[in-house]
Design a protein around this motif. Structure first.
Motif, PDB file in Angstrom:
ATOM      1  N   ASP A  53      41.860  42.826  10.167  1.00 56.86           N
ATOM      2  CA  ASP A  53      40.934  42.133  11.064  1.00 56.86           C
ATOM      3  C   ASP A  53      41.339  42.334  12.518  1.00 56.86           C
ATOM      4  OD1 ASP A  53      39.493  41.219   8.927  1.00 56.86           O
ATOM      5  OD2 ASP A  53      40.531  39.285   8.840  1.00 56.86           O
ATOM      6  N   GLN A  54      42.645  42.345  12.778  1.00 58.62           N
ATOM      7  CA  GLN A  54      43.102  42.571  14.142  1.00 58.62           C
ATOM      8  C   GLN A  54      42.715  43.967  14.601  1.00 58.62           C
ATOM      9  OE1 GLN A  54      47.062  41.275  12.973  1.00 58.62           O
ATOM     10  NE2 GLN A  54      47.158  40.082  14.861  1.00 58.62           N
ATOM     11  N   ASP A  55      42.810  44.941  13.727  1.00 59.91           N
ATOM     12  CA  ASP A  55      42.389  46.301  14.070  1.00 59.91           C
ATOM     13  C   ASP A  55      40.910  46.321  14.416  1.00 59.91           C
ATOM     14  OD1 ASP A  55      44.854  47.510  13.727  1.00 59.91           O
ATOM     15  OD2 ASP A  55      44.488  47.962  11.620  1.00 59.91           O
ATOM     16  N   ASP A  56      40.103  45.644  13.596  1.00 61.27           N
ATOM     17  CA  ASP A  56      38.662  45.625  13.820  1.00 61.27           C
ATOM     18  C   ASP A  56      38.316  44.955  15.137  1.00 61.27           C
ATOM     19  OD1 ASP A  56      38.385  46.884  11.401  1.00 61.27           O
ATOM     20  OD2 ASP A  56      37.880  45.058  10.297  1.00 61.27           O
ATOM     21  N   ALA A  57      38.989  43.844  15.433  1.00 64.24           N
ATOM     22  CA  ALA A  57      38.708  43.122  16.674  1.00 64.24           C
ATOM     23  C   ALA A  57      39.090  43.964  17.881  1.00 64.24           C
ATOM     24  CB  ALA A  57      39.449  41.786  16.687  1.00 64.24           C
ATOM     25  N   ALA A  58      40.246  44.598  17.827  1.00 69.44           N
ATOM     26  CA  ALA A  58      40.689  45.438  18.941  1.00 69.44           C
ATOM     27  C   ALA A  58      39.745  46.618  19.126  1.00 69.44           C
ATOM     28  CB  ALA A  58      42.109  45.923  18.702  1.00 69.44           C
ATOM     29  N   ALA A  59      39.345  47.241  18.045  1.00 69.76           N
ATOM     30  CA  ALA A  59      38.435  48.387  18.132  1.00 69.76           C
ATOM     31  C   ALA A  59      37.098  47.975  18.720  1.00 69.76           C
ATOM     32  CB  ALA A  59      38.243  49.011  16.756  1.00 69.76           C
ATOM     33  N   ALA A  60      36.629  46.800  18.348  1.00 68.37           N
ATOM     34  CA  ALA A  60      35.352  46.316  18.878  1.00 68.37           C
ATOM     35  C   ALA A  60      35.425  46.125  20.390  1.00 68.37           C
ATOM     36  CB  ALA A  60      34.967  45.013  18.198  1.00 68.37           C
ATOM     37  N   ARG A  61      36.563  45.631  20.869  1.00 70.27           N
ATOM     38  CA  ARG A  61      36.715  45.447  22.320  1.00 70.27           C
ATOM     39  C   ARG A  61      36.861  46.788  23.031  1.00 70.27           C
ATOM     40  NH1 ARG A  61      40.352  41.740  20.723  1.00 70.27           N
ATOM     41  NH2 ARG A  61      42.094  43.042  21.384  1.00 70.27           N
ATOM     42  N   VAL A  62      37.732  47.621  22.530  1.00 72.65           N
ATOM     43  CA  VAL A  62      38.049  48.881  23.204  1.00 72.65           C
ATOM     44  C   VAL A  62      36.860  49.836  23.196  1.00 72.65           C
ATOM     45  CG1 VAL A  62      39.501  50.947  23.070  1.00 72.65           C
ATOM     46  CG2 VAL A  62      40.513  48.696  22.748  1.00 72.65           C
ATOM     47  N   HIS A  63      36.133  49.884  22.102  1.00 66.13           N
ATOM     48  CA  HIS A  63      35.058  50.867  21.954  1.00 66.13           C
ATOM     49  C   HIS A  63      33.666  50.252  22.060  1.00 66.13           C
ATOM     50  CE1 HIS A  63      38.053  53.798  20.910  1.00 66.13           C
ATOM     51  NE2 HIS A  63      38.551  52.991  20.001  1.00 66.13           N
ATOM     52  N   ALA A  64      33.578  49.064  22.631  1.00 64.78           N
ATOM     53  CA  ALA A  64      32.293  48.361  22.677  1.00 64.78           C
ATOM     54  C   ALA A  64      31.203  49.168  23.375  1.00 64.78           C
ATOM     55  CB  ALA A  64      32.468  47.003  23.363  1.00 64.78           C
ATOM     56  N   GLY A  65      31.530  49.868  24.460  1.00 60.43           N
ATOM     57  CA  GLY A  65      30.503  50.590  25.207  1.00 60.43           C
ATOM     58  C   GLY A  65      30.468  52.076  24.943  1.00 60.43           C
ATOM     59  N   ASP A  66      31.177  52.533  23.950  1.00 55.83           N
ATOM     60  CA  ASP A  66      31.265  53.969  23.699  1.00 55.83           C
ATOM     61  C   ASP A  66      29.911  54.609  23.412  1.00 55.83           C
ATOM     62  OD1 ASP A  66      33.946  53.765  24.106  1.00 55.83           O
ATOM     63  OD2 ASP A  66      34.542  54.356  22.080  1.00 55.83           O
ATOM     64  N   ALA A  67      29.120  53.963  22.583  1.00 58.95           N
ATOM     65  CA  ALA A  67      27.840  54.561  22.199  1.00 58.95           C
ATOM     66  C   ALA A  67      26.931  54.708  23.416  1.00 58.95           C
ATOM     67  CB  ALA A  67      27.165  53.729  21.116  1.00 58.95           C
ATOM     68  N   GLU A  68      26.837  53.649  24.218  1.00 56.23           N
ATOM     69  CA  GLU A  68      25.978  53.702  25.403  1.00 56.23           C
ATOM     70  C   GLU A  68      26.491  54.730  26.407  1.00 56.23           C
ATOM     71  OE1 GLU A  68      27.336  50.793  24.274  1.00 56.23           O
ATOM     72  OE2 GLU A  68      25.566  49.947  23.313  1.00 56.23           O
ATOM     73  N   ALA A  69      27.808  54.753  26.631  1.00 48.50           N
ATOM     74  CA  ALA A  69      28.384  55.704  27.579  1.00 48.50           C
ATOM     75  C   ALA A  69      28.151  57.140  27.119  1.00 48.50           C
ATOM     76  CB  ALA A  69      29.872  55.434  27.756  1.00 48.50           C
ATOM     77  N   SER A  70      28.290  57.364  25.833  1.00 44.36           N
ATOM     78  CA  SER A  70      28.067  58.705  25.296  1.00 44.36           C
ATOM     79  C   SER A  70      26.607  59.111  25.465  1.00 44.36           C
ATOM     80  CB  SER A  70      28.470  58.732  23.824  1.00 44.36           C
ATOM     81  OG  SER A  70      28.198  59.990  23.278  1.00 44.36           O
ATOM     82  N   TRP A  71      25.703  58.174  25.197  1.00 44.55           N
ATOM     83  CA  TRP A  71      24.278  58.461  25.333  1.00 44.55           C
ATOM     84  C   TRP A  71      23.944  58.788  26.783  1.00 44.55           C
ATOM     85  CZ3 TRP A  71      20.468  59.608  22.169  1.00 44.55           C
ATOM     86  CH2 TRP A  71      19.177  59.608  22.668  1.00 44.55           C
ATOM     87  N   GLU A  72      24.458  57.976  27.710  1.00 41.37           N
ATOM     88  CA  GLU A  72      24.181  58.215  29.126  1.00 41.37           C
ATOM     89  C   GLU A  72      24.764  59.550  29.581  1.00 41.37           C
ATOM     90  OE1 GLU A  72      25.721  54.783  31.094  1.00 41.37           O
ATOM     91  OE2 GLU A  72      24.206  53.461  30.228  1.00 41.37           O
ATOM     92  N   ALA A  73      25.968  59.873  29.146  1.00 42.73           N
ATOM     93  CA  ALA A  73      26.573  61.154  29.504  1.00 42.73           C
ATOM     94  C   ALA A  73      25.744  62.313  28.955  1.00 42.73           C
ATOM     95  CB  ALA A  73      28.001  61.220  28.982  1.00 42.73           C
TER      96      ALA A  73
END
Length: 95
Positions: A53-73
């Protein structure tokens, strides 16, 4: 004569390698015959309170904007625009 001796030596080395591989395979089969959690190699004796669960929570914070940033790029690249760091800041100057 020398060729025969050399060939025998090579055959002996090949047989030793086959025997080593058989032994490793037997060890693998022995390990696989037991069900249960498998510790990471090198960490077999290590104990931790870290949870998935700690891994999931950390990943959610760290990668929260990855999809949007990738799309914009991708959109900028498709329009052949420079990356944001090279874009003008609206005053005619570059950042």
């Amino acid at each position: 004569m020398a060729d025969r001796i050399l060939e025998q030596q090579h055959e002996h080395e090949r047989e030793q390698e086959r025997e080593r591989l058989r032994e490793q395979e037997q060890k693998d089969l022995e390990v696989e015959s037991h069900r249960g959690a498998r510790p990471l190699e090198g960490f077999a004796g290590g104990h931790t309170t870290w949870t998935g669960d700690q891994d999931d929570a950390a990943a959610a914070r760290v990668h929260a904007g990855d999809a949007e940033a990738s799309w914009e790029a991708s959109e900028r690249q498709a329009r052949l625009e420079p990356p944001e760091s090279d874009a003008e800041d609206g005053t005619g100057r570059r950042e």
